[in-house]
Design an enzyme around this catalytic site. Structure first.
Site, PDB file in Angstrom:
ATOM      1  N   GLU A   1      -4.282  -6.269   4.364  1.00 25.40           N
ATOM      2  CA  GLU A   1      -3.391  -5.768   3.304  1.00 25.40           C
ATOM      3  C   GLU A   1      -3.810  -4.373   2.837  1.00 25.40           C
ATOM      4  O   GLU A   1      -4.631  -4.241   1.927  1.00 25.40           O
ATOM      5  CB  GLU A   1      -3.366  -6.731   2.112  1.00 25.40           C
ATOM      6  CG  GLU A   1      -2.415  -6.239   1.015  1.00 25.40           C
ATOM      7  CD  GLU A   1      -2.359  -7.144  -0.218  1.00 25.40           C
ATOM      8  OE1 GLU A   1      -3.144  -8.096  -0.301  1.00 25.40           O
ATOM      9  OE2 GLU A   1      -1.537  -6.875  -1.092  1.00 25.40           O
TER      10      GLU A   1
ATOM     11  N   LYS B   1       0.001  -7.333   5.823  1.00 23.90           N
ATOM     12  CA  LYS B   1       0.670  -7.443   4.513  1.00 23.90           C
ATOM     13  C   LYS B   1       0.801  -6.035   3.953  1.00 23.90           C
ATOM     14  O   LYS B   1      -0.085  -5.556   3.234  1.00 23.90           O
ATOM     15  CB  LYS B   1      -0.141  -8.345   3.587  1.00 23.90           C
ATOM     16  CG  LYS B   1       0.425  -8.465   2.185  1.00 23.90           C
ATOM     17  CD  LYS B   1      -0.152  -9.657   1.441  1.00 23.90           C
ATOM     18  CE  LYS B   1       0.324  -9.661  -0.004  1.00 23.90           C
ATOM     19  NZ  LYS B   1       0.094 -10.951  -0.668  1.00 23.90           N
TER      20      LYS B   1
END
Ligand code: 13P
Length: 339
Positions: A177, A219
């Site tokens: 992420e 992500k």
């Protein structure tokens, strides 16, 4: 590294029609959420809200996995079962946030580097034993007049790659992420450039560490103008620019792109995901790993009172269902009224 098992988990998390619930707020962040509904930051309330979500009947139709915070993975629900056990009982995969938060960088206090690599292999082994099959590490990239610096982008990419490799060696699918923040007044064009730069740097670092991409998930942020930008752009443009940026940077072997919501409203986050899938998506599944955009209405419906459990669950299931529809490009704003 058990590549076959990692790939199976990654594919299950990115299964058609489903996405991830990010319920991994750290204790201070959960305190901010509870404060929004006038509640104190108590362990009992953190557990009750999360238990309300995790026991929402039928959520497994739209939710493939849930990211937990350390405290939650160790908590028991009111019926004595562990939180991971509750999720596993309906086929939902438990995951765990393993990073130690983003802290000011040495010599660059306006920028952040995520901590938590010390002892990570041991923690991953323990989390696996507790039932987790995937994990998450969030890097924060801030846009400013002279930010981000190359040092910030590189150091965060290196940490993400080290984390991803350690996770895979422990049997956990790493959610990578790198979040380019929406804070500020930058344009969508600037967000595009910084996101492209960040993702290119991240994928170079992952390759360097020998990370097995089919056993990972990304992500990312969407390519979007900042909260205080003058040029707020429409849903279609966000969708087109985000897809163009991802196609230019994210290797096709990555099975799923699971967006964060990053401060978008619930409806915006759903509409953007829907538009990308309606355009035709990419070589990867295009899905969600939303925190606020799945929980906000449910949080207000619950309001800290267990008597509101059923209405809170209904609010959560409504958002999960609409995001499930957005996975196929079948969401329409009229569906917002169906709750
Ligand atoms: P938001 O969807 O609220 O951005 O949260 C997702 C997340 O897990 C951030 O790390």
């Amino acid at each position: 590294m058990d590549r076959v098992a990692l790939e199976a988990t990654a594919h299950a998390l990115a299964a058609p029609g489903k996405g991830i619930l990010a319920a991994d707020e750290s204790t201070p962040t959960m305190g901010k959420r509870l404060l929004q509904v006038g509640m104190p930051n108590e362990e009992r309330l953190r557990r009750e809200f999360r238990e309300t979500l995790f026991t929402a009947p039928g959520m497994e139709e739209f939710i493939s996995g849930v990211i937990l915070f350390d405290e939650t993975l160790r908590q028991s629900a009111s019926d004595g079962r562990g939180m991971a056990e509750i999720l596993q009982s309906t086929g939902v995969i438990p995951g765990i946030k393993v990073d130690g938060g983003a802290h000011p960088m040495d010599g660059a206090p306006d920028e952040k580097l995520t901590a938590g690599l010390d002892g990570l292999a041991e923690r991953c082994a323990e989390y696996y034993a507790l039932g987790a099959r995937f994990d998450k590490w969030r890097a924060v990239i801030t846009i400013g007049d002279t930010l981000p610096s190359a040092a910030c982008v590189q150091a965060n990419a290196d940490a993400l790659a080290d984390y991803a490799r350690i996770s895979q060696d422990a049997g956990l699918v790493p959610i990578v992420e790198p979040e380019v923040m929406m804070d500020g007044n930058h344009s969508i064009g600037r967000c595009y450039k910084v996101t492209e730069w960040t993702l290119n740097t991240v994928y170079a670092a992952l390759a360097d560490r020998g990370v097995h991409l089919p056993g990972t998930l990304l992500k990312p942020n969407m390519v979007i103008s900042a909260n205080d930008a003058d040029d707020r752009v429409g849903v279609e443009e966000v969708a087109r620019k985000t897809l163009r940026c991802l196609k230019a940077t994210v290797p096709a072997e990555v099975p799923g792109v699971m967006f964060l919501s990053g401060g978008q409203s619930e409806q915006e986050a759903t509409a953007h995901l829907n538009a990308m899938n309606a355009i035709g998506g990419g070589p990867w599944e295009l899905s969600f790993s939303y925190g606020r955009a799945l929980q906000q209405s449910a949080l207000y419906a619950w309001g800290g009172d267990s008597a509101n459990c059923t209405v809170a669950q209904a609010a959560f299931l409504h958002r999960a269902r609409l995001n499930g529809a957005a996975r196929y490009g079948r969401y329409a704003t009229e569906m917002e009224a169906e709750a």
